[in-house]
Motif scaffolding. Structure first.
Motif, PDB file in Angstrom:
ATOM      1  N   UNK B 139       0.830  -1.211   0.000  1.00 29.05           N
ATOM      2  CA  UNK B 139       0.000   0.000   0.000  1.00 29.05           C
ATOM      3  C   UNK B 139       0.863   1.260   0.000  1.00 29.05           C
ATOM      4  N   UNK B 140       1.902   1.261   0.844  1.00 33.24           N
ATOM      5  CA  UNK B 140       2.777   2.440   0.897  1.00 33.24           C
ATOM      6  C   UNK B 140       3.527   2.612  -0.422  1.00 33.24           C
ATOM      7  N   UNK B 141       3.916   1.492  -1.044  1.00 35.22           N
ATOM      8  CA  UNK B 141       4.616   1.569  -2.325  1.00 35.22           C
ATOM      9  C   UNK B 141       3.707   2.201  -3.376  1.00 35.22           C
ATOM     10  N   UNK B 142       2.390   2.051  -3.195  1.00 36.34           N
ATOM     11  CA  UNK B 142       1.432   2.665  -4.122  1.00 36.34           C
ATOM     12  C   UNK B 142       1.060   4.082  -3.673  1.00 36.34           C
ATOM     13  N   UNK B 143       1.848   4.622  -2.735  1.00 36.59           N
ATOM     14  CA  UNK B 143       1.667   5.994  -2.250  1.00 36.59           C
ATOM     15  C   UNK B 143       0.387   6.205  -1.456  1.00 36.59           C
ATOM     16  N   UNK B 144      -0.210   5.148  -0.978  1.00 36.33           N
ATOM     17  CA  UNK B 144      -1.398   5.329  -0.146  1.00 36.33           C
ATOM     18  C   UNK B 144      -0.967   5.894   1.202  1.00 36.33           C
TER      19      UNK B 144
END
Lengths: 260, 234
Positions: B139-144
């Motif tokens: 999720x963080x890698x997808x900038x969420x």
């Protein structure tokens, strides 16, 4: 144009120095393969660039945005949360274990970030996702859940998910290590196609033949250092570095004995 | 007992189903959100908060609910008679009308909510901590953002994982409402007990048992349905 610049990156886990003085650039359209024995720091390097691990020192710049800099007093400063998200938007990351969201369909996985982060209209995001799935050869799986897919299919979905945000650079962290040889082939084929389209990529891999085939630059890491960096012809063909020779010969022996 | 008497007792118990359901409903209504907060406090990286929360959970789970109900029920009147009570506390206590209609019910709910929140907190915490790190990283890698990650990625998976354990807790709560009879709250068990003594027959207790069984059964079926509905992914 350098999309990613890494300067003097270092990282310690407790007393073990896992990254030492790592410096390299990735230019637009380049494919970098990072090879090396297990524990050499390859994955940690990728994780530091994504800030899933906090580097101890050095500088990282992604698309002219500073992720890690030295301030005037020579202290290491990380970017703020907002900048970090902007930077991660430029970086697509593909994990060894796919890390798809199990409660969402294939389509749901791909459009989640475009819709929620980029605020792309849903119809537009779906259209783009379907295009990506077609490219991955998975059009008919749009409404399937991850558990219904093979590992190779899951990995291709995760590549599509990363591409849906139009990243400037794609990172692969041992993308085929959890797959059997047949499924590995499917995933490598997709990565190769991306390379042909001049997608900028950094690939941590144990697939030597693939690295040789697809990479513009091969980085050989050992013990937290970049031991050697150069064209595949140089690193695989006529390296003068003893450690590289040793690693590659052991690898070649393994491949040959496995073939017997 | 004659069938006429049985009908009468059943009707009487049915009338006291509402107080039982009120304890059940209000406890769930408040203890689930409070449990969520307690779970987050326990996972807090600031150690004193996490430690204090742990002490609270240890006490709630380490002492009988019946004891807690009695304690909460008599806490205010007992504090009242103390001559050394500081002025500010005295004022707060005087605000509380122990003769009021809802005083007993409110105190029972307070006791139940704080007890059940501790159990729910541990279920929620277990659920949250069982979500693999890779889900957050993806999720963080997808900038969420952290909030998006929690509500879109983590929480839906937590809910699926905690349904079986929560079902256990909710079904236990149905039967635990009978503990309110210890402070003379007129719910099913208290009335059944009175009727048993009045008629010198165990039949009222059996009828009360059937009431609890039916309620538990309905909840069991309900949770089985929820589990099935959430089974669309693995």
């Amino acid at each position: 144009m350098a999309i990613l610049e890494v300067r003097n990156l270092s990282k310690k886990f407790d007393d073990v120095q896992v990254l030492k003085d790592i410096s390299f650039d990735v230019n637009k359209g380049e494919v970098i393969a990072i090879i090396g024995p297990s524990g050499s720091g390859k994955s940690t390097l990728l994780r530091c660039i994504n800030q899933f691990e906090k580097a101890d020192g050095g500088e990282i710049t992604v698309c002219d945005m500073d992720m890690l800099v030295k301030d005037s007093k020579d202290r290491t400063v990380f970017s703020d949360a907002k900048t970090l998200r902007d930077i991660r938007l430029k970086i697509g990351l593909v994990f060894q274990n796919f890390n798809l969201f199990p409660h969402m369909t294939v389509l749901g996985n791909i459009i989640e970030a475009p819709v929620k982060v980029l605020k792309t209209p849903k119809a537009e995001a779906v259209e783009k996702a379907m295009e990506l799935l077609k490219k991955m050869g998975l059009s008919e799986k749009a409404n399937a859940y991850p558990y219904e897919l093979s590992g190779g299919q899951q990995q291709r979905v995760s590549i599509a998910r990363a591409l849906a945000l139009n990243p400037e650079i794609l990172f692969f962290d041992e993308p085929t290590s959890a797959l059997d040889p047949e499924l590995t082939g499917q995933v490598l084929k997709v990565i190769k196609e991306l390379a042909e389209e001049k997608m900028t990529m950094v690939i941590v891999t144990h697939e030597m033949a693939f690295a040789r085939d697809v990479a513009d630059i091969v980085v050989f890491m050992d013990g937290g250092y970049i031991v050697e960096m150069g064209t595949p012809e140089k690193v695989f063909g006529n390296t003068e570095n003893e450690r590289t020779k040793q690693f590659l010969s052991r690898y070649n022996n393994d491949v040959m004995s496995a073939d017997e | 007992m004659t069938s006429e008497e049985i009908r009468k007792v059943t009707g009487l118990l049915l009338e006291h189903l509402l107080p039982t359901l009120k304890v059940f409903g209000f406890t769930l209504l408040f203890s689930v959100p409070l449990g969520m907060i307690v779970a987050l406090l326990k996972m807090c990286k600031f150690k004193p908060i996490s430690w204090l929360t742990n002490v609270y959970i240890l006490i709630m789970r380490g002492t009988p609910l019946m004891l807690q109900i009695i304690l909460v029920r008599y806490l205010v009147p007992m504090l009242r008679i103390n001559e050394n009570t500081p002025e500010w506390l005295r004022n707060i206590l005087l605000e509380i009308n122990i003769a009021g209609d809802n005083y007993l019910f409110n105190m029972i709910i307070v006791a139940f909510v704080f007890n059940y929140a501790a159990y729910f907190a541990e279920i929620f915490r277990g659920g949250i901590e069982s979500i693999p790190k890779g889900q957050y990283e993806a999720a963080y890698a997808l900038s969420m953002t952290k909030t998006q990650t929690f509500f879109r990625i983590v929480l839906p998976q937590v809910i699926k994982r905690i349904v079986p354990a929560s079902a256990n807790e909710v079904i236990t709560l149905v039967k635990d409402t009978s503990l309110a009879n210890v402070v003379a709250y007129a719910e099913i068990t208290l009335v059944a007990n009175q009727q048993m003594q009045y008629y010198s027959s165990i039949t009222p207790l059996v009828i009360a048992g059937v009431f609890y069984f039916v309620m538990s059964f309905v909840l069991t079926v309900l949770f089985a349905l929820i589990e099935k509905k959430l089974n669309y992914y693995r």
